[in-house]
Design an enzyme around this catalytic site. Structure first.
Site, PDB file in Angstrom:
ATOM      1  N   HIS A  20       0.843  -1.205   0.000  1.00  0.00           N
ATOM      2  CA  HIS A  20       0.000   0.000   0.000  1.00  0.00           C
ATOM      3  C   HIS A  20       0.878   1.253   0.000  1.00  0.00           C
ATOM      4  CE1 HIS A  20      -3.214  -2.548   2.175  1.00  0.00           C
ATOM      5  NE2 HIS A  20      -3.682  -2.297   0.965  1.00  0.00           N
ATOM      6  N   ARG A  98      -1.534  -6.230  -8.359  1.00  0.00           N
ATOM      7  CA  ARG A  98      -0.500  -7.202  -8.010  1.00  0.00           C
ATOM      8  C   ARG A  98      -0.442  -8.331  -9.012  1.00  0.00           C
ATOM      9  NH1 ARG A  98      -2.828  -7.936  -2.091  1.00  0.00           N
ATOM     10  NH2 ARG A  98      -4.553  -8.225  -3.485  1.00  0.00           N
ATOM     11  N   SER A 136      -3.155  -7.762   2.788  1.00  0.00           N
ATOM     12  CA  SER A 136      -3.504  -7.586   4.203  1.00  0.00           C
ATOM     13  C   SER A 136      -4.045  -8.878   4.800  1.00  0.00           C
ATOM     14  CB  SER A 136      -4.533  -6.467   4.357  1.00  0.00           C
ATOM     15  OG  SER A 136      -3.983  -5.235   3.986  1.00  0.00           O
TER      16      SER A 136
END
Length: 170
Positions: A20, A98, A136
């Site tokens: 991030h 990603r 996350s």
């Protein structure tokens, strides 16, 4: 003088990761002001409260924005992304990619958002290869089983995650 270019970087940030932060730093180069929108998204069953995530994002990102000379704000939101973008005066949405799975989801989302407001552009930044596997959700899972997450999140965030999971091996 040209108008100020406002961008938003939306996400759940539960917790904020080095990936991030990489997208955030690179997004700063594209705008005069960057608003990080911290989404409520209860369907993701967050580890951190909304207020904790806002505080975490502000603490980790503000010094980077200040160093770059870019106006910065962290705002919580619980509304349609395009409504949020309009409310904060954004003309750009910054998103990180990603992998192919991210692209498929983001492709659909961008198409829908364009139908809602074609004046707001979505800009995709490819994840730095060092961060392509960080999510996350995975950071939390590694921490829950006592794994070392120091390479995936800032030091203070790692401490907060470890404190939340309170891992005790059986």
């Amino acid at each position: 003088m040209s108008a100020k270019r406002v961008g938003i970087y939306p996400g759940t940030f539960d917790p904020i990761t080095n990936g991030h932060i990489d997208i955030f730093k690179r997004g700063l180069r594209l705008v005069d002001k960057l608003v990080v929108g911290v989404a409520t998204n209860p369907s993701k069953n967050p580890m951190f409260t909304l207020q904790e995530r806002v505080k975490m994002v502000d603490r980790e990102a503000r010094p980077l924005a200040e160093a770059a000379g870019v106006e910065f704000e962290v705002v919580q939101f619980n509304e349609l992304l395009m409504n949020f973008a309009e409310r904060v005066g954004a003309s750009i949405i910054v998103r990180g990619l990603r992998a192919v799975a991210d692209f498929e989801y983001e492709f659909q989302m961008t198409g829908m958002n364009y139908q809602i407001n074609p004046d707001i552009e979505t800009v995709f930044l490819m994840a730095d290869p060092r961060y392509q596997t960080i999510a996350s959700r995975l950071v939390k899972e590694v921490a829950r089983y006592g794994g070392n997450i120091a390479a995936f999140v800032p030091k203070t965030v790692a401490e907060e995650v470890v404190e939340k999971v309170d891992y005790k091996p059986s």
